[in-house]
Design an enzyme around this catalytic site. Structure first.
Site, PDB file in Angstrom:
ATOM      1  N   ASP A   5      30.586 -11.823  44.523  1.00 43.79           N
ATOM      2  CA  ASP A   5      29.440 -11.256  45.256  1.00 43.79           C
ATOM      3  C   ASP A   5      29.901 -10.450  46.467  1.00 43.79           C
ATOM      4  OD1 ASP A   5      27.970 -12.647  43.434  1.00 43.79           O
ATOM      5  OD2 ASP A   5      26.835 -13.852  44.888  1.00 43.79           O
ATOM      6  N   GLU A  27      49.939  -1.814  35.558  1.00 41.33           N
ATOM      7  CA  GLU A  27      49.891  -3.108  36.239  1.00 41.33           C
ATOM      8  C   GLU A  27      51.196  -3.853  36.004  1.00 41.33           C
ATOM      9  OE1 GLU A  27      46.623  -5.811  35.368  1.00 41.33           O
ATOM     10  OE2 GLU A  27      45.188  -4.154  35.452  1.00 41.33           O
ATOM     11  N   ASN A  58      40.646  -0.681  30.254  1.00 40.02           N
ATOM     12  CA  ASN A  58      41.735  -1.543  30.661  1.00 40.02           C
ATOM     13  C   ASN A  58      41.871  -2.717  29.704  1.00 40.02           C
ATOM     14  OD1 ASN A  58      43.711  -2.637  32.727  1.00 40.02           O
ATOM     15  ND2 ASN A  58      42.260  -4.344  32.572  1.00 40.02           N
ATOM     16  N   GLU A  59      43.022  -2.829  29.064  1.00 44.02           N
ATOM     17  CA  GLU A  59      43.376  -3.994  28.252  1.00 44.02           C
ATOM     18  C   GLU A  59      42.346  -4.356  27.180  1.00 44.02           C
ATOM     19  OE1 GLU A  59      44.397  -7.324  30.745  1.00 44.02           O
ATOM     20  OE2 GLU A  59      46.084  -6.305  31.659  1.00 44.02           O
ATOM     21  N   HIS A  70      36.877  -1.619  33.421  1.00 45.38           N
ATOM     22  CA  HIS A  70      37.794  -2.733  33.694  1.00 45.38           C
ATOM     23  C   HIS A  70      36.959  -4.031  33.672  1.00 45.38           C
ATOM     24  CE1 HIS A  70      41.862  -3.803  35.636  1.00 45.38           C
ATOM     25  NE2 HIS A  70      41.252  -4.952  35.395  1.00 45.38           N
ATOM     26  N   GLN A  87      36.714  -7.178  40.931  1.00 40.37           N
ATOM     27  CA  GLN A  87      37.617  -8.099  41.632  1.00 40.37           C
ATOM     28  C   GLN A  87      37.689  -7.866  43.136  1.00 40.37           C
ATOM     29  OE1 GLN A  87      40.760  -7.360  38.464  1.00 40.37           O
ATOM     30  NE2 GLN A  87      41.202  -9.484  38.980  1.00 40.37           N
ATOM     31  N   HIS A 133      27.212 -16.383  38.146  1.00 40.27           N
ATOM     32  CA  HIS A 133      25.956 -16.927  38.665  1.00 40.27           C
ATOM     33  C   HIS A 133      25.331 -17.958  37.739  1.00 40.27           C
ATOM     34  CE1 HIS A 133      25.469 -12.924  41.051  1.00 40.27           C
ATOM     35  NE2 HIS A 133      26.277 -13.776  41.651  1.00 40.27           N
ATOM     36  N   ARG A 166      45.418   3.104  41.596  1.00 45.70           N
ATOM     37  CA  ARG A 166      44.659   2.837  40.378  1.00 45.70           C
ATOM     38  C   ARG A 166      43.518   1.883  40.718  1.00 45.70           C
ATOM     39  NH1 ARG A 166      45.333  -1.180  35.714  1.00 45.70           N
ATOM     40  NH2 ARG A 166      43.672  -0.424  34.391  1.00 45.70           N
ATOM     41  N   TYR A 206      53.401  -8.165  32.282  1.00 45.73           N
ATOM     42  CA  TYR A 206      53.638  -9.286  33.184  1.00 45.73           C
ATOM     43  C   TYR A 206      54.738 -10.219  32.707  1.00 45.73           C
ATOM     44  CZ  TYR A 206      49.305  -8.098  35.632  1.00 45.73           C
ATOM     45  OH  TYR A 206      48.348  -7.443  36.364  1.00 45.73           O
ATOM     46  N   ASN A 213      50.188  -2.424  30.892  1.00 40.77           N
ATOM     47  CA  ASN A 213      50.148  -3.536  31.851  1.00 40.77           C
ATOM     48  C   ASN A 213      51.133  -4.573  31.347  1.00 40.77           C
ATOM     49  OD1 ASN A 213      48.099  -2.206  33.147  1.00 40.77           O
ATOM     50  ND2 ASN A 213      46.508  -3.709  32.685  1.00 40.77           N
TER      51      ASN A 213
END
Ligand code: NAG
Ligand code: NAG
Ligand code: NAG
Ligand code: NAG
Ligand code: NAG
Length: 493
Positions: free
Chosen positions: A73, A396, A187-188, A143, A40, A60, A98, A330, A328
């Site tokens: 990219d 998170e 992660n997750e 991740h 990311q 892509h 993290r 939210y 995590n």
């Protein structure tokens, strides 16, 4: 002033006592941080020997699946600008960062031969810079950016991935172990498997729900446990770090008192799927998950349950393989029982639950994030009561909008969620040791591209230098960290 008091302080009534959440302090040893992930933010997608991963491949080769047809990219160009990022962390005053390692920088083909020295050297330089600034490293091994050649062999559905991940973990422990205090294997897992293999929400968009997601999960849990044992047996005595897993936890609240069993079932299918094998003394998948999937598999004419079975030996070797529980969090939903009578093979038909948001709840730019601050406190209590982990780390928590420096809705979200975290720690005695705000920077938000922004720092993606600018939320968070309490903020959602 009274009017100001009404504006800024929400009074909560808890267990018969009422208290102003805004008057609480975080414990002295509590760690504040922020979180990011390699794909990311890093960019440099094909530099210094890095191989192609599933997000390079998806962006892509299936560009139309990304909302703004963008890719990672260059992203925030953090591969080149990591010193600038660390300066931002220093300025915020965080004590932990993290981030994740990119598997394809270390093993460009995924297969465990010839680790790429340039990839390793990059992360050593990055970790040295973090240490020079007194920031504790919390590193995620995986991740979501799986090396594409491993995906072509089936990715997490192929048991062959287990030794590949083990070897990657070993090389990471060997090269970075002295500089990493907290390790997160994966992660997750729910998002990796249920959304990546069981839907079209994330790479590799396999969309084979009720089958591929369970196969993925089975191998992923085993890979996690083996990485834990490698660290525990060989590296712990050298480096004395901690290693665990991060699970995405939505809080599911019963819509009415008669929906309590349903809400627990939903927690088990979403959280227990991953936590029950690792954090309970019985181990294995949750009983309700085994029962519901087996029942539907029989109705559908399968000879055996679509949920694979662990051997007793596997159950025993998976139990206890986490020094802490990474969460995590939210959002939250209300749930009711759903009687799904069709015979579709799908995760959501397996659990037979309907989740609803309240219309009055505020929403992030990502519509799945409803602003339900009390749900944070509830899930933290539930985790401690259900699994009794020695430590919880919130790895998170965050809110998306469409960008802009005056991010009042993000400040409001963080303010309310941090108050509830503070209450869980101080009033409810939940053993939460750290909090990482998602995210340090605006970054590539998977299929949402750069449309939805989670950063406390704005990044200008139209400028080749990718300049970073603090938003109001960065200033707010800086004050929280400096004062060790949530100060005044305007509640707007
Ligand atoms: C890091 O911490 C050490 C010991 O507490 C201190 O001497 C040093 O000045 C700190 N360095 C930075 C860059 O803050
Ligand atoms: C995934 O499957 C669903 C049906 O289960 C379908 O509606 C959707 O279009 C599929 N997505 C893709 C990208 O093929
Ligand atoms: C980790 O290693 C210690 C010391 O060897 C051992 O007692 C413990 O059982 C190991 N943990 C797991 C989950 O295997
Ligand atoms: C930020 O937005 C809020 C609400 O829209 C407004 O009241 C405030 O004046 C703005 N602050 C700045 C610095 O523009
Ligand atoms: C078939 C095809 O177009 N493959 C391309 C997918 O994207 C990679 C880069 O990530 C290209 O190298 C391939 O040619």
């Amino acid at each position: 002033m009274w009017t100001k008091g009404i504006l800024f302080f929400t009074i909560y009534f808890v267990k018969g006592i009422h208290c102003e959440l805004s008057n609480l302090y975080f414990p002295d040893d509590f760690l504040f941080g922020t979180a990011t992930s390699s794909y990311q933010i890093e960019g440099a997608w094909n530099e210094d020997g890095k191989g192609e991963n599933i997000w390079d491949h998806l962006t892509h080769n299936h560009t139309h699946l990304i909302r703004d047809r963008s890719n990672g990219d260059i992203a925030c160009d953090s591969y080149h600008k990591y010193k600038e990022d660390i300066a931002l962390l220093k300025d915020l005053g965080v004590s932990v960062y993290r981030f994740s390692f990119s598997w394809s920088r270390i093993f460009p083909h995924g297969h465990p031969y010839k680790p790429n020295p340039a990839g390793i050297a990059h992360y050593v330089a990055f970790l040295d810079e973090l240490a020079a600034n007194n920031i504790t490293a919390m590193a995620t091994l995986f991740h979501w950016d799986l090396p594409q050649p491993l995906q072509e062999l089936g990715g997490w559905t192929n048991p062959r991935i287990v030794p590949c991940f083990a070897e990657y973990a070993k090389v990471a422990f060997e090269n970075f172990g002295s500089k990493v205090k907290y390790w997160i294997t994966v992660n997750e897992p729910h998002q990796v498997c249920q959304e990546g293999y069981g839907s079209d929400n994330l790479a590799p968009v396999l969309n084979m729900s009720g089958i591929a997601d369970y196969q993925c999960g089975h191998n992923l849990i085993k890979a996690h446990a083996i990485a834990y044992h490698i660290y525990n047996d060989t590296y712990r005595h050298l480096y004395n770090g901690k290693i665990g897993i991060t699970i995405h936890g939505i809080w599911y609240e019963p819509q009415t008192p008669k929906d309590e069993e349903t809400a627990d079932r939903m927690m088990q299918f979403n959280f227990g799927w991953w936590a029950h094998p690792i954090f309970t003394s019985q181990g294995d998948y949750p009983a309700v998950m085994k029962e519901y999937i087996a029942k539907r598999s029989t109705l559908q004419g399968y000879k055996r349950s679509r949920l694979p079975e662990f051997t007793q030996e596997e159950i025993d070797s998976i139990k206890g393989t986490s020094d802490f529980l990474g969460l995590n969090h939210y959002t939250s939903y209300f749930v009711t029982d759903a009687k799904i009578n069709n015979l579709d093979t799908h995760f959501s038909s397996d659990h037979q639950v309907q989740a609803n948001a309240k219309i009055s709840w505020g929403s992030a730019a990502a519509p799945w994030i409803k602003v339900v601050p009390w749900g944070f406190r509830k899930i933290l209590n539930w985790l401690q009561n259900t699994y009794n982990p020695s430590e919880i780390h919130v790895t998170e928590n965050g809110f998306s909008d469409h960008g802009g420096l005056n991010d009042t809705t993000r400040v409001s979200y963080f303010g309310q969620y941090l108050q509830n975290l503070n209450a869980a720690i101080v009033l409810d005695k939940v053993r939460v040791k750290s909090y990482a705000a998602w995210s340090l920077l605006d970054n590539f938000e998977w299929l949402d591209g750069y449309v939805n922004r989670f950063g406390m720092y704005d990044v200008d993606f139209s400028d080749p230098n990718r300049p970073r600018t603090p938003k109001a939320s960065a200033l707010f968070y800086k004050d929280v960290i400096r004062n060790r309490r949530v100060g005044e903020f305007v509640k707007v959602n």
